[in-house]
Design a protein around this motif. Structure first.
Motif, PDB file in Angstrom:
ATOM      1  N   THR A 372       0.815  -1.215   0.000  1.00 48.59           N
ATOM      2  CA  THR A 372       0.000   0.000   0.000  1.00 48.59           C
ATOM      3  C   THR A 372       0.849   1.267   0.000  1.00 48.59           C
ATOM      4  O   THR A 372       1.823   1.382   0.737  1.00 48.59           O
ATOM      5  CB  THR A 372      -0.920  -0.008   1.235  1.00 48.59           C
ATOM      6  N   ILE A 405      -5.193   1.296   7.367  1.00 54.00           N
ATOM      7  CA  ILE A 405      -5.173   0.147   6.457  1.00 54.00           C
ATOM      8  C   ILE A 405      -4.094  -0.847   6.875  1.00 54.00           C
ATOM      9  O   ILE A 405      -4.350  -2.059   6.985  1.00 54.00           O
ATOM     10  CB  ILE A 405      -4.937   0.614   5.010  1.00 54.00           C
ATOM     11  N   LEU A 442      -3.770   0.890  -3.260  1.00 56.94           N
ATOM     12  CA  LEU A 442      -3.965  -0.120  -2.217  1.00 56.94           C
ATOM     13  C   LEU A 442      -2.995  -1.292  -2.341  1.00 56.94           C
ATOM     14  O   LEU A 442      -2.398  -1.734  -1.358  1.00 56.94           O
ATOM     15  CB  LEU A 442      -5.402  -0.634  -2.249  1.00 56.94           C
ATOM     16  N   VAL A 463     -10.434  -3.699   4.425  1.00 52.05           N
ATOM     17  CA  VAL A 463      -9.788  -2.511   3.869  1.00 52.05           C
ATOM     18  C   VAL A 463     -10.758  -1.333   3.857  1.00 52.05           C
ATOM     19  O   VAL A 463     -10.406  -0.208   4.248  1.00 52.05           O
ATOM     20  CB  VAL A 463      -9.268  -2.797   2.451  1.00 52.05           C
TER      21      VAL A 463
END
Length: 914
Positions: A372, A405, A442, A463
């Motif tokens: 990410t 995240i 991501l 997520v």
């Protein structure tokens, strides 16, 4: 003297600079007295969530017209069964947007959010394309008038370059009243097919526009009321929500607008109303031929009345660059004139932040993830926002989301998930918005290690929840509010019949191990009668609810947990029905199908593990959460050494595109009602519960209907971090079913992996105790996996004497019913049993029945996957007749079978005594 004056001047300048610095805001919190849209029918309003906030959000790219190729194409390559243009949508639409809205936010997107390809537009300017759609006005104390200026009109099927439907028509206007005889406008769509449709309204913002325009949506579940602030958002489509409309409802299903705003002398305007997502209608020069939700933002903007200076900076010469540039400029157009961007020209929407959701490229040949990256930009617009706050708030937003995240993925799924950090970089979507902005990369949609997680709905939920939490924390910090995270969905849900006309619902709250604040303090219970739609819900304070129910109707319920931060996703759906013709007999329907997962995958054994890998959805397509909108087709290239050359030659992971316009059905968590409807029509009452509640059910039921769907033991990602989930029968369920059988309760079980999960699941070692449970309690044994392809079963001659001929089950991808690609072949385990169905393509046994001190009926494919309702009803009636048949009516059985009647079960371990 000169030196002294210089020193004094310097001190003054320093003091002024200090005061200026002290006066400069340190937060970005645009004022908003009345949000764009307020759901007046919502049972609760978050006080420590995102209520009153406006978030601009989008999911990367989309199908676009490439002039140099003279064709419509994706902006990224088809890889690993998806394409980025659709893939990021599979987070934003089913998960992230609802989470933000459940926390109270107004979420605005520059792409179509409804994947229903049907669309009906109703407008005051007549349109022959929708000849049965009706616009009406009713005049009260005030009379509707034609407004001054242009409005929306749907004049043509295809819109060419720079044509704006919001400049092709007129709009209507009326003065508001506080009380008295109201004037109303009414839009009736006459939808072509019963289903869920997004509802968008449009209006004109004029001097004196009301802040409290009252819209009512009349739909299958009742009425939903909305307050729309018409001082902002005029001249585009404004989303209200999704609702079920019936094609046979006539004028009962409609949208209405009243001039009764509670104030006198304001202006209420009315224009078009849009139902559904529809197909692309922007010609370049030809239309895409794809559903509008698949298309790039540039085309939605044209359909939504956005100025062409925003969506086509290239003046029609380059749709690719226009698309990624338009999104940031669209944010500024929305915010123009508001407290977010007061000097701009636009729709006066006080946008709090913008968020761009992307995936990236890059490969590894092992279990390492690309991971990410968060991107922000601080240097544009003199590094400050309109209120003088520093653009370093973009960094704060990015780090809040990025850290959320990484923390949640590592805690729940993959401890080694890679962080690529955060970057202050001049990306268009990060530098252009005049509000705090973030661009997220991501994971790599090109990397197998990333996508083993990335195709899993559980990962997508995690997520999306992490992003929502990062946004929540940032936004609350701007306003000095202590954030409260919305709860997780409840579990242990059960619906039991009480007395002669009541149902009792019970459930448990689910603690969030990562968020102490996410505990509920209330719940919302939603009700659906028959084949209708769920109502607006009722708030209850405890995890128990009792209600009266009508007889001879399937009554369905679901629950959402609530706290000061918002509400959870819905629970699975439970249902009951009281049959007036058989008040003393009832069945228990158990939902044992809670699996959601990625498709089957493989990595070749070493030393070829760096050479071959991929997804095998023909073996197991996986199970989407409700529906999947990102699948394009099976992977066709498994050689890990093949590089990407261009988007038409993607190398490793290259995939077919034959399914890329389809919506794929998954687990709806709504099967007790479908099973129960067939039980009720056969003349029995029923109640239902989740599989984790089965050991707590105490009643002596006529039989138990255990739903397994596509339940089977399943891994997450690389599979060596967390234990397998979704076993068909865990030890608690085995014990509970064995005890019911010992009491003489009959057992009906159906599922695609009912045997293979216990005998030959490739992910785990088979247990002898599991197989003894199947053979000695349920009386079946495994014969073959992936037993059939054609989706047909036929009845065979047996003591059961089934009154059904051939049946079909869902064996192809579709939007209504999950696919059964690998059904089981099963056979009787002993002489008390017999085959009752076969797969005609190979005559393998598809279902068995057994009769003894209790009876069983087991199917190697799911009951709910039978495509025709009358076939399900006939089959259920036959099964119930078989279960209810008294001993003197039984077909004669052999002496061996008779001796088996004296046996009884002592435990799930298979110990049997005579």
């Amino acid at each position: 003297m000169a030196r002294r004056n210089i020193i004094i001047a310097a001190m003054c300048l320093t003091a002024l600079a200090t005061r200026a610095q002290q006066a400069a805001p340190t937060t970005f919190a645009p004022r908003c007295e009345q949000p764009l849209v307020t759901n007046l029918s919502a049972p609760t309003t978050p006080t420590q969530g995102l209520a009153g906030r406006h978030i601009a959000l989008w999911h990367s790219h989309g199908r676009y017209y490439e002039r140099t190729q003279d064709r419509w194409e994706w902006q990224r390559a088809r890889l690993l069964q998806t394409v980025e243009d659709l893939y990021t949508m599979s987070y934003v639409l089913p998960y992230l947007t609802p989470m933000l809205e459940n926390a109270g936010a107004n979420v605005i997107l520059p792409r179509e959010r409804d994947w229903n390809t049907n669309e009906v537009v109703v407008d005051n300017d007549a349109n022959t394309q929708y000849s049965k759609a009706i616009y009406k006005e009713h005049n009260g104390q005030q009379t509707w008038q034609q407004g001054q200026g242009a409005g929306f009109a749907h004049r043509q099927k295809v819109y060419m370059a720079f044509q704006n439907p919001f400049g092709d028509g007129t709009f209507r206007s009326v003065q508001s009243i506080k009380k008295g005889q109201e004037s109303t406008a009414e839009w009736t769509p006459n939808v072509p097919k019963t289903g869920e449709y997004a509802v968008y309204v449009s209006y004109k913002t004029v001097p004196g526009s009301t802040t409290t325009a009252h819209y009512t949506v009349h739909h299958q579940g009742g009425e939903s009321h909305f307050c729309v602030n018409q001082q902002m958002g005029g001249g585009t489509w404004i989303y209200l929500g999704k609702f079920v409309f019936n094609e046979k409802a006539g004028q009962q299903h409609r949208v209405t607008l009243t001039n009764n705003t509670g104030k006198v002398g304001e202006i209420v305007t009315a224009d078009g109303v849009k139902f559904g997502g529809g197909m692309g209608n922007i010609g370049r020069p030809d239309v895409s031929g794809y559903p509008r939700f698949t298309e790039a933002a540039r085309y939605w903007m044209q359909w939504a009345g956005v100025p062409d200076s925003v969506y086509s900076e290239s003046k029609g010469q380059n749709d690719y660059t226009d698309d990624y540039k338009s999104r940031g400029m669209w944010v500024n157009w929305l915010a123009g004139g508001s407290d977010s961007y007061p000097s701009g020209q636009g729709l006066n929407v006080p946008i709090d932040l913008s968020f761009a959701f992307h995936s990236d490229a890059g490969t590894t040949k092992d279990n390492r993830t690309i991971g990410t990256l968060g991107i922000y930009y601080t240097q544009s617009y003199d590094s400050v926002f309109a209120n003088g706050a520093s653009r370093y708030l973009c960094k704060d937003l990015t780090e809040s989301v990025q850290n959320s995240i990484l923390n949640d993925i590592r805690a729940l799924h993959e401890p080694q998930w890679n962080s690529r950090g955060s970057r202050d970089a001049s990306y268009f979507e990060a530098r252009t918005p005049r509000v705090p902005a973030m661009l997220l990369e991501l994971l790599s949609h090109q990397n197998f290690a990333d996508m083993r997680y990335g195709l899993d709905p559980r990962f997508r939920f995690t997520v999306s929840r992490a992003i929502y939490k990062g946004i929540l924390r940032f936004t609350c910090a701007q306003r000095g509010i202590t954030p409260v995270v919305a709860p997780l969905p409840v579990n242990h849900f059960a619906a039991s019949l009480k007395g002669r006309d009541q149902v009792e619902l019970t459930w448990n709250a689910v603690p969030d191990t990562l968020e102490p604040s996410a505990m509920p303090d209330r719940y919302i219970v939603y009700t659906r009668l028959g084949n209708g739609a769920f109502d607006n819900g009722k708030v209850v304070k405890r995890n128990r609810y009792v209600a009266r129910i009508p007889a001879d109707v399937v009554c369905s319920f679901r629950v959402e947990a609530v706290n000061k931060g918002g509400k959870s996703f819905p629970s699975e759906t439970m249902a009951v029905a009281r049959c007036s013709a058989s008040m003393d007999k009832k069945a228990l329907v158990v939902n044992g199908f809670d699996r959601i997962c990625a498709p089957a995958d493989f990595v070749a054994p070493a030393p070829a593990d760096t050479l071959y890998a991929g997804f095998l959805d023909n073996i197991d397509h996986g199970v989407p959460y409700v529906q999947d909108i990102s699948y394009i087709g099976s992977q066709k290239e498994f050689n890990r050494t093949l590089p990407w050359l261009d988007d038409d030659s993607g190398g490793f992971g290259d995939s077919y595109g034959n399914e890329e316009t389809k919506v794929i059905a998954g687990n709806t968590f709504d099967y007790p009602a479908l099973h129960g409807e067939a039980i009720l029509k056969a003349g029995l009452s029923f109640e239902s519960c989740a599989n984790e509640c089965l050991d707590k059910a105490k009643d002596d039921y006529a039989f138990i209907d255990y739903i397994l769907g596509k339940q089977c033991q399943t891994k997450m990602g690389r599979g060596d971090v967390h234990p397998l989930m979704f076993k068909t029968f865990d030890s608690k369920v085995q014990n509970a079913l064995a005890q019911y059988a010992q009491r003489g309760v009959h057992l009906f079980v159906s599922g695609a992996y009912v045997a293979s999960d216990l005998w030959c699941n490739p992910l785990t070692k088979s247990l002898e105790s599991d197989q003894r449970f199947a053979t000695e309690v349920l009386k079946y044994k495994w014969r073959n996996s992936r037993a059939a392809l054609t989706g047909n079963v036929r009845m065979v001659r047996s003591p059961l004497q089934l009154g059904v001929g051939e049946m079909n089950y869902a064996n192809a991808l579709n939007a209504e019913q999950y696919i059964v690609e690998s059904p089981d072949a099963i056979e009787p385990a002993d002489s008390t049993g017999f085959t009752v169905m076969r797969y005609p393509e190979n005559n393998l046994s598809a279902a068995i029945a057994s009769q003894g001190s209790y009876k069983t009926f087991v199917m190697g494919f799911p009951f709910e996957s039978i495509t025709q309702a009358f076939s399900r009803e006939k089959l259920m009636k036959t099964i119930i007749d078989f279960f209810m048949r008294q001993p003197h009516d039984e077909v004669k059985i052999s002496q061996t079978q008779s001796s088996n009647k004296t046996r009884h079960i002592t435990s799930f371990t298979g110990e049997v005594k005579k």
